[in-house]
Design a protein around this motif. Structure first.
Motif, mmCIF file in Angstrom:
data_model
loop_
_atom_site.group_PDB
_atom_site.id
_atom_site.type_symbol
_atom_site.label_atom_id
_atom_site.label_comp_id
_atom_site.label_asym_id
_atom_site.label_seq_id
_atom_site.Cartn_x
_atom_site.Cartn_y
_atom_site.Cartn_z
ATOM 1 N N THR A 7 -61.007 23.764 -74.295
ATOM 2 C CA THR A 7 -61.435 25.135 -73.977
ATOM 3 C C THR A 7 -62.654 25.092 -73.088
ATOM 4 O OG1 THR A 7 -62.794 25.218 -75.986
ATOM 5 C CG2 THR A 7 -60.532 26.061 -76.150
ATOM 6 N N ALA A 8 -62.795 26.154 -72.328
ATOM 7 C CA ALA A 8 -63.940 26.215 -71.420
ATOM 8 C C ALA A 8 -65.230 26.365 -72.207
ATOM 9 C CB ALA A 8 -63.769 27.372 -70.452
ATOM 10 N N ARG A 9 -66.234 25.772 -71.708
ATOM 11 C CA ARG A 9 -67.539 25.858 -72.359
ATOM 12 C C ARG A 9 -68.090 27.272 -72.195
ATOM 13 N NH1 ARG A 9 -72.870 22.169 -70.930
ATOM 14 N NH2 ARG A 9 -74.229 23.058 -72.555
ATOM 15 N N VAL A 10 -68.585 27.844 -73.316
ATOM 16 C CA VAL A 10 -69.125 29.204 -73.277
ATOM 17 C C VAL A 10 -70.483 29.183 -72.598
ATOM 18 C CG1 VAL A 10 -69.860 31.181 -74.653
ATOM 19 C CG2 VAL A 10 -67.911 29.808 -75.393
ATOM 20 N N SER A 11 -70.604 30.053 -71.587
ATOM 21 C CA SER A 11 -71.875 30.176 -70.862
ATOM 22 C C SER A 11 -72.041 31.624 -70.422
ATOM 23 C CB SER A 11 -71.900 29.233 -69.663
ATOM 24 O OG SER A 11 -70.893 29.611 -68.737
ATOM 25 N N LEU A 12 -73.169 31.928 -69.851
ATOM 26 C CA LEU A 12 -73.421 33.289 -69.370
ATOM 27 C C LEU A 12 -72.467 33.663 -68.246
ATOM 28 C CD1 LEU A 12 -77.342 33.372 -69.341
ATOM 29 C CD2 LEU A 12 -75.788 34.411 -71.001
ATOM 30 N N ALA A 13 -71.903 32.680 -67.594
ATOM 31 C CA ALA A 13 -71.018 32.957 -66.473
ATOM 32 C C ALA A 13 -69.651 33.457 -66.928
ATOM 33 C CB ALA A 13 -70.868 31.706 -65.607
ATOM 34 N N ASN A 14 -69.195 33.031 -68.122
ATOM 35 C CA ASN A 14 -67.848 33.421 -68.542
ATOM 36 C C ASN A 14 -67.843 34.338 -69.770
ATOM 37 O OD1 ASN A 14 -68.571 31.676 -70.564
ATOM 38 N ND2 ASN A 14 -67.096 30.073 -70.012
ATOM 39 N N LEU A 15 -69.018 34.878 -70.180
ATOM 40 C CA LEU A 15 -69.068 35.814 -71.302
ATOM 41 C C LEU A 15 -68.510 37.163 -70.873
ATOM 42 C CD1 LEU A 15 -72.503 35.218 -73.056
ATOM 43 C CD2 LEU A 15 -70.228 34.742 -73.956
ATOM 44 N N LYS A 16 -67.664 37.778 -71.682
ATOM 45 C CA LYS A 16 -67.139 39.115 -71.403
ATOM 46 C C LYS A 16 -66.745 39.772 -72.721
ATOM 47 C CE LYS A 16 -62.453 37.452 -70.508
ATOM 48 N NZ LYS A 16 -61.327 37.448 -69.542
ATOM 49 N N ALA A 17 -66.654 41.080 -72.659
ATOM 50 C CA ALA A 17 -66.322 41.835 -73.868
ATOM 51 C C ALA A 17 -64.875 41.599 -74.262
ATOM 52 C CB ALA A 17 -66.576 43.323 -73.643
ATOM 53 N N SER A 18 -64.598 41.781 -75.574
ATOM 54 C CA SER A 18 -63.235 41.617 -76.063
ATOM 55 C C SER A 18 -62.350 42.730 -75.521
ATOM 56 C CB SER A 18 -63.225 41.646 -77.595
ATOM 57 O OG SER A 18 -64.044 40.616 -78.113
ATOM 58 N N PRO A 19 -61.076 42.452 -75.288
ATOM 59 C CA PRO A 19 -60.176 43.490 -74.763
ATOM 60 C C PRO A 19 -60.068 44.676 -75.725
ATOM 61 C CG PRO A 19 -59.179 41.301 -74.608
ATOM 62 C CD PRO A 19 -60.417 41.141 -75.409
ATOM 63 N N GLY A 20 -60.247 45.886 -75.182
ATOM 64 C CA GLY A 20 -60.142 47.093 -75.974
ATOM 65 C C GLY A 20 -61.411 47.514 -76.690
ATOM 66 N N SER A 21 -62.483 46.736 -76.541
ATOM 67 C CA SER A 21 -63.725 47.080 -77.228
ATOM 68 C C SER A 21 -64.583 48.058 -76.440
ATOM 69 C CB SER A 21 -64.539 45.817 -77.521
ATOM 70 O OG SER A 21 -64.943 45.196 -76.305
ATOM 71 N N GLN A 22 -64.298 48.239 -75.180
ATOM 72 C CA GLN A 22 -65.077 49.138 -74.343
ATOM 73 C C GLN A 22 -64.167 50.189 -73.726
ATOM 74 O OE1 GLN A 22 -67.136 46.646 -71.527
ATOM 75 N NE2 GLN A 22 -68.875 46.339 -72.906
ATOM 76 N N HIS A 23 -64.693 51.396 -73.614
ATOM 77 C CA HIS A 23 -63.954 52.514 -73.045
ATOM 78 C C HIS A 23 -64.843 53.249 -72.053
ATOM 79 C CE1 HIS A 23 -60.933 52.039 -76.261
ATOM 80 N NE2 HIS A 23 -61.985 51.859 -77.066
ATOM 81 N N ASN A 24 -64.211 53.839 -71.086
ATOM 82 C CA ASN A 24 -64.947 54.664 -70.145
ATOM 83 C C ASN A 24 -65.420 55.942 -70.824
ATOM 84 O OD1 ASN A 24 -64.531 52.833 -68.062
ATOM 85 N ND2 ASN A 24 -62.575 53.769 -67.475
ATOM 86 N N GLN A 25 -66.593 56.415 -70.442
ATOM 87 C CA GLN A 25 -67.135 57.626 -71.022
ATOM 88 C C GLN A 25 -66.280 58.832 -70.638
ATOM 89 O OE1 GLN A 25 -71.121 58.458 -69.807
ATOM 90 N NE2 GLN A 25 -71.337 60.252 -71.154
ATOM 91 N N LYS A 26 -66.042 59.695 -71.615
ATOM 92 C CA LYS A 26 -65.264 60.912 -71.369
ATOM 93 C C LYS A 26 -66.202 61.971 -70.798
ATOM 94 C CE LYS A 26 -62.367 64.269 -73.790
ATOM 95 N NZ LYS A 26 -61.788 64.660 -75.098
ATOM 96 N N ARG A 27 -66.070 62.231 -69.487
ATOM 97 C CA ARG A 27 -66.933 63.208 -68.790
ATOM 98 C C ARG A 27 -66.115 64.480 -68.576
ATOM 99 N NH1 ARG A 27 -68.533 62.053 -63.841
ATOM 100 N NH2 ARG A 27 -70.683 62.802 -64.074
ATOM 101 N N VAL A 28 -66.556 65.549 -69.258
ATOM 102 C CA VAL A 28 -65.818 66.808 -69.202
ATOM 103 C C VAL A 28 -66.515 67.774 -68.265
ATOM 104 C CG1 VAL A 28 -64.941 66.510 -71.533
ATOM 105 C CG2 VAL A 28 -67.070 67.732 -71.194
#
Length: 243
Positions: A7-28
């Motif tokens: 597995t790739a070594r974890v570093s600041l370059a390849n850190l990302k959020a888990s799929p589905g954990s972030q959503h776009n803000q609902k702007r009405v």
């Protein structure tokens, strides 16, 4: 031999959020192209689409609410108190079993009665009743909220002492929990002040009661201060009546 999965070594370059954990803000209210323009997701105009605190509980669109259709009878006394009764024969039985002890240094309180199982709920305080006084023979020292005349006479005939102390909800909770870091509240209603100021009730603010309990180590200094305040209040009241 199974090969290891590299597995790739974890570093600041390849850190990302888990799929589905972030959503776009609902702007009405930002135009029809956003999908939430115009009514901003609230549908068409109406009572429930308005901003604000909303409809109060029990509102039924203007018709007579069901709470008003039912008849109301009787009277609710908000100052009424429900005391947990405990009889002398029950106290004697608990003493015989070794579940209750009483000394001038450690009198019986609501905490002792609850921890020993003599009462299961203190309600608004403990009231000592005289039922089973013929079986009562042990001199005890007890601090309760109320005590009947028969219970007072039976306890004092056996060589014990009883005093009635005022407790509000917080003071009673502190007593049951064993807290001593807060000052217990004094009675504020006129009826309570008069009741706990009478010696026949063994009120803790009565000068005669404090004289009767002279030398008892469980007597608090605050009781003496409240007794002096009560005497001053009675004197001022008598002077006003004379005017």
């Amino acid at each position: 031999m199974a090969s290891r999965v590299r597995t790739a070594r974890v570093s600041l370059a390849n850190l990302k959020a888990s799929p589905g954990s972030q959503h776009n803000q609902k702007r009405v209210g930002r135009g029809q192209g956003s999908g939430y323009g115009g009514t901003a997701g609230r549908g068409s105009n109406g009572q429930k689409s308005r901003s604000g605190p909303g409809i109060r509980p029990g509102f039924e669109g203007g018709q007579t609410p069901i709470t008003k259709l039912f008849p109301k009878r009787g009277f609710v006394n908000h100052n009424e108190k429900l005391y947990a009764p405990v009889n002398l024969d029950r106290i004697q039985h608990w003493i015989d079993q070794g579940r209750l002890t009483s000394t001038p240094e450690n009198p019986i309180t609501a905490r002792d009665l609850v921890l020993s199982g003599c009462v299961h709920n203190v309600q608004d305080g403990i009231k000592v009743l005289g039922d089973g006084a013929q079986y009562f023979r042990t001199p005890i020292y007890i601090i309760a909220s109320r005590a009947s005349k028969s219970a007072i006479s039976a306890i004092e005939e056996s060589g014990g002492k009883v005093v009635c102390k005022y407790y509000n909800k917080l003071a009673l909770q502190d007593c049951v929990e064993g807290r001593a870091d807060r000052i217990s509240a004094a009675p504020t209603r006129r009826e309570d002040i008069i009741w706990y100021g009478k010696h026949k009730n063994r009120g803790f603010m009565s000068p005669a009661t404090l004289e009767f309990l002279k030398g008892m180590p469980f007597v608090e200094e605050r009781w003496k201060l409240l007794s002096n305040e009560l005497g001053r209040w009675k004197k001022e009241e008598i002077e006003e009546q004379k005017r």
